[in-house]
Motif scaffolding. Structure first.
Motif, PDB file in Angstrom:
ATOM      1  N   GLY A  38       0.811  -1.215   0.000  1.00  0.00           N
ATOM      2  CA  GLY A  38       0.000   0.000   0.000  1.00  0.00           C
ATOM      3  C   GLY A  38       0.838   1.256   0.000  1.00  0.00           C
ATOM      4  N   SER A  39       1.861   1.300   0.860  1.00  0.00           N
ATOM      5  CA  SER A  39       2.684   2.503   0.968  1.00  0.00           C
ATOM      6  C   SER A  39       3.535   2.710  -0.283  1.00  0.00           C
ATOM      7  CB  SER A  39       3.583   2.425   2.204  1.00  0.00           C
ATOM      8  OG  SER A  39       4.516   1.366   2.097  1.00  0.00           O
ATOM      9  N   LEU A  40       4.065   1.629  -0.846  1.00  0.00           N
ATOM     10  CA  LEU A  40       4.905   1.760  -2.038  1.00  0.00           C
ATOM     11  C   LEU A  40       4.085   2.128  -3.270  1.00  0.00           C
ATOM     12  CD1 LEU A  40       7.395  -1.215  -1.524  1.00  0.00           C
ATOM     13  CD2 LEU A  40       7.743   1.209  -1.031  1.00  0.00           C
ATOM     14  N   ILE A  41       2.868   1.632  -3.359  1.00  0.00           N
ATOM     15  CA  ILE A  41       1.988   2.020  -4.471  1.00  0.00           C
ATOM     16  C   ILE A  41       1.624   3.500  -4.347  1.00  0.00           C
ATOM     17  CG2 ILE A  41      -0.344   1.731  -5.410  1.00  0.00           C
ATOM     18  CD1 ILE A  41      -0.031  -1.285  -4.880  1.00  0.00           C
ATOM     19  N   ASP A  42       1.390   3.956  -3.120  1.00  0.00           N
ATOM     20  CA  ASP A  42       1.137   5.385  -2.910  1.00  0.00           C
ATOM     21  C   ASP A  42       2.328   6.212  -3.380  1.00  0.00           C
ATOM     22  OD1 ASP A  42      -1.365   5.019  -1.872  1.00  0.00           O
ATOM     23  OD2 ASP A  42      -0.700   5.016   0.209  1.00  0.00           O
ATOM     24  N   CYS A  43       3.522   5.764  -3.042  1.00  0.00           N
ATOM     25  CA  CYS A  43       4.736   6.482  -3.449  1.00  0.00           C
ATOM     26  C   CYS A  43       4.859   6.514  -4.967  1.00  0.00           C
ATOM     27  CB  CYS A  43       5.969   5.829  -2.833  1.00  0.00           C
ATOM     28  SG  CYS A  43       6.119   6.063  -1.041  1.00  0.00           S
ATOM     29  N   PHE A  44       4.511   5.406  -5.615  1.00  0.00           N
ATOM     30  CA  PHE A  44       4.550   5.360  -7.080  1.00  0.00           C
ATOM     31  C   PHE A  44       3.639   6.431  -7.669  1.00  0.00           C
ATOM     32  CE2 PHE A  44       2.222   4.031 -10.863  1.00  0.00           C
ATOM     33  CZ  PHE A  44       3.256   3.899 -11.796  1.00  0.00           C
ATOM     34  N   HIS A  45       2.422   6.521  -7.164  1.00  0.00           N
ATOM     35  CA  HIS A  45       1.457   7.483  -7.703  1.00  0.00           C
ATOM     36  C   HIS A  45       1.873   8.930  -7.427  1.00  0.00           C
ATOM     37  CE1 HIS A  45      -1.380   4.589  -9.198  1.00  0.00           C
ATOM     38  NE2 HIS A  45      -1.551   4.025  -8.008  1.00  0.00           N
ATOM     39  N   GLU A  46       2.664   9.143  -6.397  1.00  0.00           N
ATOM     40  CA  GLU A  46       3.104  10.496  -6.061  1.00  0.00           C
ATOM     41  C   GLU A  46       4.251  10.977  -6.947  1.00  0.00           C
ATOM     42  OE1 GLU A  46       4.012  10.557  -1.900  1.00  0.00           O
ATOM     43  OE2 GLU A  46       2.032   9.750  -1.364  1.00  0.00           O
ATOM     44  N   LEU A  47       4.898  10.074  -7.673  1.00  0.00           N
ATOM     45  CA  LEU A  47       6.012  10.452  -8.539  1.00  0.00           C
ATOM     46  C   LEU A  47       5.507  11.227  -9.753  1.00  0.00           C
ATOM     47  CD1 LEU A  47       8.137   7.160  -8.544  1.00  0.00           C
ATOM     48  CD2 LEU A  47       8.537   9.238  -7.201  1.00  0.00           C
ATOM     49  N   ASP A  48       6.284  12.185 -10.193  1.00  0.00           N
ATOM     50  CA  ASP A  48       5.956  12.999 -11.358  1.00  0.00           C
ATOM     51  C   ASP A  48       6.219  12.188 -12.629  1.00  0.00           C
ATOM     52  OD1 ASP A  48       5.681  14.857 -13.384  1.00  0.00           O
ATOM     53  OD2 ASP A  48       6.845  16.411 -12.382  1.00  0.00           O
ATOM     54  N   LYS A  49       5.197  11.978 -13.420  1.00  0.00           N
ATOM     55  CA  LYS A  49       5.339  11.178 -14.633  1.00  0.00           C
ATOM     56  C   LYS A  49       6.196  11.856 -15.688  1.00  0.00           C
ATOM     57  CE  LYS A  49       1.115  12.984 -16.784  1.00  0.00           C
ATOM     58  NZ  LYS A  49      -0.219  12.650 -17.333  1.00  0.00           N
ATOM     59  N   ASN A  50       6.409  13.154 -15.548  1.00  0.00           N
ATOM     60  CA  ASN A  50       7.169  13.906 -16.543  1.00  0.00           C
ATOM     61  C   ASN A  50       8.659  13.992 -16.222  1.00  0.00           C
ATOM     62  OD1 ASN A  50       4.834  14.570 -18.094  1.00  0.00           O
ATOM     63  ND2 ASN A  50       4.321  16.152 -16.588  1.00  0.00           N
ATOM     64  N   LYS A  51       9.063  13.434 -15.090  1.00  0.00           N
ATOM     65  CA  LYS A  51      10.476  13.472 -14.721  1.00  0.00           C
ATOM     66  C   LYS A  51      11.299  12.561 -15.628  1.00  0.00           C
ATOM     67  CE  LYS A  51      10.439  16.241 -11.112  1.00  0.00           C
ATOM     68  NZ  LYS A  51      11.211  17.497 -11.061  1.00  0.00           N
ATOM     69  N   ALA A  52      12.588  12.904 -15.768  1.00  0.00           N
ATOM     70  CA  ALA A  52      13.486  12.118 -16.616  1.00  0.00           C
ATOM     71  C   ALA A  52      13.645  10.702 -16.074  1.00  0.00           C
ATOM     72  CB  ALA A  52      14.849  12.807 -16.693  1.00  0.00           C
ATOM     73  N   VAL A  53      13.834   9.750 -16.971  1.00  0.00           N
ATOM     74  CA  VAL A  53      13.990   8.341 -16.579  1.00  0.00           C
ATOM     75  C   VAL A  53      15.444   8.066 -16.226  1.00  0.00           C
ATOM     76  CG1 VAL A  53      12.061   7.622 -17.992  1.00  0.00           C
ATOM     77  CG2 VAL A  53      14.371   7.587 -18.954  1.00  0.00           C
ATOM     78  N   GLY A  54      15.652   7.013 -15.465  1.00  0.00           N
ATOM     79  CA  GLY A  54      17.002   6.631 -15.057  1.00  0.00           C
ATOM     80  C   GLY A  54      17.717   5.832 -16.119  1.00  0.00           C
ATOM     81  N   ILE A  55      18.841   5.239 -15.734  1.00  0.00           N
ATOM     82  CA  ILE A  55      19.675   4.486 -16.660  1.00  0.00           C
ATOM     83  C   ILE A  55      18.939   3.290 -17.258  1.00  0.00           C
ATOM     84  CG2 ILE A  55      21.712   2.965 -16.753  1.00  0.00           C
ATOM     85  CD1 ILE A  55      23.168   4.915 -14.987  1.00  0.00           C
ATOM     86  N   ASP A  56      18.021   2.682 -16.490  1.00  0.00           N
ATOM     87  CA  ASP A  56      17.313   1.504 -17.001  1.00  0.00           C
ATOM     88  C   ASP A  56      16.268   1.862 -18.059  1.00  0.00           C
ATOM     89  OD1 ASP A  56      15.340   2.683 -15.498  1.00  0.00           O
ATOM     90  OD2 ASP A  56      14.985   0.959 -14.187  1.00  0.00           O
ATOM     91  N   GLY A  57      15.962   3.149 -18.232  1.00  0.00           N
ATOM     92  CA  GLY A  57      15.037   3.581 -19.281  1.00  0.00           C
ATOM     93  C   GLY A  57      13.576   3.294 -19.011  1.00  0.00           C
ATOM     94  N   ILE A  58      13.247   2.854 -17.798  1.00  0.00           N
ATOM     95  CA  ILE A  58      11.862   2.508 -17.467  1.00  0.00           C
ATOM     96  C   ILE A  58      11.107   3.754 -17.008  1.00  0.00           C
ATOM     97  CG2 ILE A  58      10.358   1.141 -15.977  1.00  0.00           C
ATOM     98  CD1 ILE A  58      12.520  -0.965 -15.849  1.00  0.00           C
ATOM     99  N   SER A  59      10.025   4.078 -17.706  1.00  0.00           N
ATOM    100  CA  SER A  59       9.218   5.243 -17.364  1.00  0.00           C
ATOM    101  C   SER A  59       8.152   4.863 -16.337  1.00  0.00           C
ATOM    102  CB  SER A  59       8.531   5.786 -18.624  1.00  0.00           C
ATOM    103  OG  SER A  59       7.594   4.844 -19.119  1.00  0.00           O
ATOM    104  N   LYS A  60       7.485   5.864 -15.808  1.00  0.00           N
ATOM    105  CA  LYS A  60       6.403   5.614 -14.867  1.00  0.00           C
ATOM    106  C   LYS A  60       5.268   4.860 -15.552  1.00  0.00           C
ATOM    107  CE  LYS A  60       3.255   7.790 -11.576  1.00  0.00           C
ATOM    108  NZ  LYS A  60       2.757   9.032 -10.952  1.00  0.00           N
ATOM    109  N   LEU A  61       4.982   5.203 -16.797  1.00  0.00           N
ATOM    110  CA  LEU A  61       3.928   4.525 -17.547  1.00  0.00           C
ATOM    111  C   LEU A  61       4.242   3.050 -17.724  1.00  0.00           C
ATOM    112  CD1 LEU A  61       1.293   4.776 -19.158  1.00  0.00           C
ATOM    113  CD2 LEU A  61       2.675   5.297 -21.179  1.00  0.00           C
ATOM    114  N   ALA A  62       5.492   2.738 -18.070  1.00  0.00           N
ATOM    115  CA  ALA A  62       5.884   1.352 -18.295  1.00  0.00           C
ATOM    116  C   ALA A  62       5.837   0.554 -16.994  1.00  0.00           C
ATOM    117  CB  ALA A  62       7.274   1.303 -18.907  1.00  0.00           C
ATOM    118  N   TYR A  63       6.329   1.124 -15.913  1.00  0.00           N
ATOM    119  CA  TYR A  63       6.327   0.432 -14.626  1.00  0.00           C
ATOM    120  C   TYR A  63       4.901   0.220 -14.137  1.00  0.00           C
ATOM    121  CZ  TYR A  63       8.061  -0.871  -9.978  1.00  0.00           C
ATOM    122  OH  TYR A  63       8.357  -1.563  -8.810  1.00  0.00           O
ATOM    123  N   GLY A  64       4.062   1.224 -14.375  1.00  0.00           N
ATOM    124  CA  GLY A  64       2.680   1.147 -13.912  1.00  0.00           C
ATOM    125  C   GLY A  64       1.830   0.158 -14.669  1.00  0.00           C
TER     126      GLY A  64
END
Length: 210
Positions: A38-64
């Motif tokens: 529950g807490s980690l899913i909340d944290c996921f939703h709080e992340l800005d979807k427009n922020k730059a992706v990391g080295i692994d190239g996984i976006s918020k949309l892809a992870y979600g």
């Protein structure tokens, strides 16, 4: 670390904050149960979807797209102590107020951002009640604007002749990790939490730039 509701975790964080305020010397031995689905899913939703992706190239949309499965896998790896943050992608961004100057910014992988955000919530619950009212840096609901307003009000109400402005060059790039660790260990006695907070600090602190 199991399946707990959003409200249950928030209640526990609020309880920690209350205990910290009542007893500034209180120690905390068990914190990892707060890292649940529950807490980690909340944290996921709080992340800005427009922020730059990391080295692994996984976006918020892809992870979600497989959010629950990904979070369950993350929890399993954390339980078994197999989770390890990935390397950061470092970029240089303009430094506010200093034309031509730049500062390093570390871009974490999305999953690491989730863990970092939950770590931030836990640390804020413990330490936020202990900070002085005059402290404005990196606190919820506070920042440069609230600091300036407080300073302005203080100068208006008091006879002040001198104001000293100090800028510590590259402070966050050169901050001493062992010193921070010792500060945390004074109150946090959960070795698993300390391990993950240490890993995130070591792997996600930008290298010094002179």
């Amino acid at each position: 670390m199991g399946h707990q509701s959003h409200s249950a975790t928030n209640t526990k964080l609020n309880r920690i904050a209350w205990l910290s305020k009542q007893d500034p010397k209180k120690e905390y031995e068990c914190l990892m149960h707060l890292f649940n689905s529950g807490s980690l899913i909340d944290c996921f939703h709080e992340l800005d979807k427009n922020k730059a992706v990391g080295i692994d190239g996984i976006s918020k949309l892809a992870y979600g797209a497989k959010l629950y499965a990904n979070i369950d896998e993350l929890i399993t790896s954390m339980k078994s102590m197999a989770y390890r943050p990935g390397p950061v992608r470092e970029v240089l961004i303009p430094k506010e107020g200093k034309p031509g100057a730049k500062r390093p910014l570390g871009i974490s992988n999305l999953e690491d951002k989730i863990v970092q955000k939950m770590t931030q919530k836990v640390l804020e619950s413990i330490y936020e009640p202990l900070f002085l009212e005059s402290s404005h840096g990196f606190r919820p609901g506070r920042g440069c604007h609230t600091a300036i307003k407080t300073l302005r009000d203080h100068l208006y109400k008091n006879e002040i002749q001198t104001v000293i402005d100090i800028d510590l060059k590259n402070y966050f790039g050169m901050i001493e990790h062992t010193h921070l660790e010792e500060i945390l260990k004074e109150k946090i006695k959960d070795p698993k939490f300390m391990r993950y907070s240490d890993l995130n600090f070591l792997l996600h602190t930008p290298s010094p730039h002179n």
